[in-house]
Design an enzyme around this catalytic site. Structure first.
Site, PDB file in Angstrom:
ATOM      1  N   ASP A  80       0.841  -1.188   0.000  1.00 21.11           N
ATOM      2  CA  ASP A  80       0.000   0.000   0.000  1.00 21.11           C
ATOM      3  C   ASP A  80       0.881   1.245   0.000  1.00 21.11           C
ATOM      4  O   ASP A  80       1.862   1.325   0.747  1.00 21.11           O
ATOM      5  CB  ASP A  80      -0.910   0.011   1.233  1.00 21.11           C
ATOM      6  CG  ASP A  80      -1.982   1.087   1.155  1.00 21.11           C
ATOM      7  OD1 ASP A  80      -3.025   0.816   0.537  1.00 21.11           O
ATOM      8  OD2 ASP A  80      -1.769   2.180   1.704  1.00 21.11           O
TER       9      ASP A  80
ATOM     10  N   ASN B 298      -3.010  12.892  -4.536  1.00 18.17           N
ATOM     11  CA  ASN B 298      -4.239  13.253  -5.252  1.00 18.17           C
ATOM     12  C   ASN B 298      -4.734  14.638  -4.863  1.00 18.17           C
ATOM     13  O   ASN B 298      -5.150  15.430  -5.716  1.00 18.17           O
ATOM     14  CB  ASN B 298      -5.325  12.213  -4.978  1.00 18.17           C
ATOM     15  CG  ASN B 298      -5.148  10.944  -5.778  1.00 18.17           C
ATOM     16  OD1 ASN B 298      -4.564  10.953  -6.867  1.00 18.17           O
ATOM     17  ND2 ASN B 298      -5.643   9.834  -5.255  1.00 18.17           N
TER      18      ASN B 298
ATOM     19  N   HIS C 208      -5.854  13.870  -9.606  1.00 17.37           N
ATOM     20  CA  HIS C 208      -5.932  12.415  -9.801  1.00 17.37           C
ATOM     21  C   HIS C 208      -5.137  11.948 -11.015  1.00 17.37           C
ATOM     22  O   HIS C 208      -4.709  10.789 -11.060  1.00 17.37           O
ATOM     23  CB  HIS C 208      -7.393  11.983  -9.917  1.00 17.37           C
ATOM     24  CG  HIS C 208      -8.124  12.034  -8.605  1.00 17.37           C
ATOM     25  ND1 HIS C 208      -8.090  11.000  -7.695  1.00 17.37           N
ATOM     26  CD2 HIS C 208      -8.882  13.010  -8.043  1.00 17.37           C
ATOM     27  CE1 HIS C 208      -8.807  11.315  -6.635  1.00 17.37           C
ATOM     28  NE2 HIS C 208      -9.297  12.536  -6.811  1.00 17.37           N
TER      29      HIS C 208
ATOM     30  N   ASP D 118      -2.657   8.912 -10.814  1.00 14.31           N
ATOM     31  CA  ASP D 118      -2.664   7.739 -11.695  1.00 14.31           C
ATOM     32  C   ASP D 118      -1.275   7.477 -12.267  1.00 14.31           C
ATOM     33  O   ASP D 118      -0.858   6.319 -12.418  1.00 14.31           O
ATOM     34  CB  ASP D 118      -3.656   7.944 -12.838  1.00 14.31           C
ATOM     35  CG  ASP D 118      -5.102   7.767 -12.404  1.00 14.31           C
ATOM     36  OD1 ASP D 118      -5.326   7.317 -11.265  1.00 14.31           O
ATOM     37  OD2 ASP D 118      -6.002   8.076 -13.205  1.00 14.31           O
TER      38      ASP D 118
ATOM     39  N   GLU E 292      -4.766   2.429  -4.171  1.00 13.23           N
ATOM     40  CA  GLU E 292      -3.300   2.359  -4.163  1.00 13.23           C
ATOM     41  C   GLU E 292      -2.788   1.071  -3.533  1.00 13.23           C
ATOM     42  O   GLU E 292      -1.652   0.998  -3.070  1.00 13.23           O
ATOM     43  CB  GLU E 292      -2.724   3.572  -3.415  1.00 13.23           C
ATOM     44  CG  GLU E 292      -3.019   3.617  -1.931  1.00 13.23           C
ATOM     45  CD  GLU E 292      -4.328   4.298  -1.576  1.00 13.23           C
ATOM     46  OE1 GLU E 292      -4.438   4.793  -0.441  1.00 13.23           O
ATOM     47  OE2 GLU E 292      -5.244   4.342  -2.424  1.00 13.23           O
TER      48      GLU E 292
END
Length: 329
Positions: A207, A215, A220, A224, A250
């Site tokens: 994670d 973000n 975003h 990404d 994530e």
């Protein structure tokens, strides 16, 4: 590596000082992503990275593709050796589901022709909807084995390509190229069936730390790009026998068939150190990205994949609680 739009342009991601464009995406069977920029008049203008000129596809061997059932997406190339399909783990194409007999049917080659034969299966073997004892296979034939449907393709064909595209969409995460959560769980269940028979199996859950800040601060799209880049780092460090999945957001998972806890923990530390050492530039500034990881190994006291995932997840959250950027096993 530069991430994020430096001004009104969105930069193409560069990973480890090397361009990651259409060639890498094509290796994942994904389509190039349009990058949108704005001109001086602020009119939206889409700029698409030019794809490589169409190449003549390489000849494909005859193959089987599972097109329906819990093992959707499983594929097997056929050669000279006979293939046994069944529920047993030792079957050449194992479909460990109660609707499939241990040795359900056999496929073999004679000259340039392929044949299929039922092996006394409880639920019979079907070819294009009809029960068969033995029959010749032709391009595009559909084989029914329990609650699974398989397609036989003799080589390159438009229908084979069509089914391949559908399967790519059904089993892979479009951003990272990893298996999506559903298909990863299916493959993990298959690995666990072998683990129940004595094979070692470990699992790593990864994670990204404080990913929400990326973000919130940069948007975003940059988020990404970070996820895509981290997944590529994980892919480059992983042997081909590992199964790579994106569980959501994530969070990633790596199944390690045949790998015990000590080696899996060392691998998790490699992932952690590799991401931490990587140079992520966002809008001209280095941005630190770290990960927390939990490692677990299958034991006889577990009932299924949910138990293995739960244990790895508990250790992941222990890593978070102990300061992040660490491995717990």
């Amino acid at each position: 590596m530069t991430l994020g739009p430096p001004a009104d342009e969105i930069a193409v991601i560069a990973l480890a000082d090397r361009q990651v464009g259409c060639a890498t995406l094509r290796s994942w069977n994904l389509r190039p992503i349009p990058f949108v920029s704005k001109d001086a008049s602020h009119t939206d203008r889409a700029t698409v990275i030019a794809a490589h000129e169409a190449e003549t596809p390489m000849p494909r061997p005859p193959s089987l593709i599972v097109v329906s059932g819990v093992f959707l997406g499983h594929q097997m190339d056929l050669g000279d050796a006979p293939v046994i399909i069944g529920r047993a783990t030792e079957a050449d194409l194992s479909l460990p589901h109660p609707s499939v007999s241990r040795s359900h049917c056999r496929i073999w080659r004679e000259d340039e022709r392929y044949f299929i034969e039922d092996l006394g299966a409880t639920n019979k073997t079907y070819l294009n909807g009809r029960v068969i004892d033995k029959a010749e296979l032709r391009d595009g034939d559909q084989i029914g084995i329990g609650n699974h449907a398989l397609k036989f393709f003799s080589g390159n064909s438009a229908e084979a390509s069509y089914h391949q595209e559908l399967i790519e969409l059904a089993v892979h995460d479009s951003l990272t190229g990893f298996y999506n959560r559903r298909h990863f769980r299916t493959l993990l269940d298959e690995d666990i069936e072998r683990a129940k028979a004595g094979e070692t199996l470990s699992l790593i859950i990864i994670d990204l730390d404080h990913f929400k800040r990326v973000n919130d601060s940069f948007g975003h799209l940059v988020g990404d790009q970070v996820l895509s880049s981290v997944s590529q780092l994980i892919r480059e460090m992983s042997p081909q026998t590992y199964r790579l999945g994106r569980l959501g957001g994530e969070e990633f998972a790596v199944a390690l068939p045949g790998v015990a806890m000590a080696e899996a923990t060392e691998m998790a530390e490699r992932y952690r150190a590799g991401v931490q050492a990587h140079h992520f530039d966002i809008r001209g500034q280095r941005y630190p990205i770290t990960t927390s990881l939990g490692v677990a190994q299958w034991t006889g006291g577990m009932a299924g994949s949910a138990d293995l995932l739960r244990l790895a997840d508990e250790r992941l959250y222990r890593a978070k609680g102990n300061g992040r950027n660490r491995v717990e096993a």
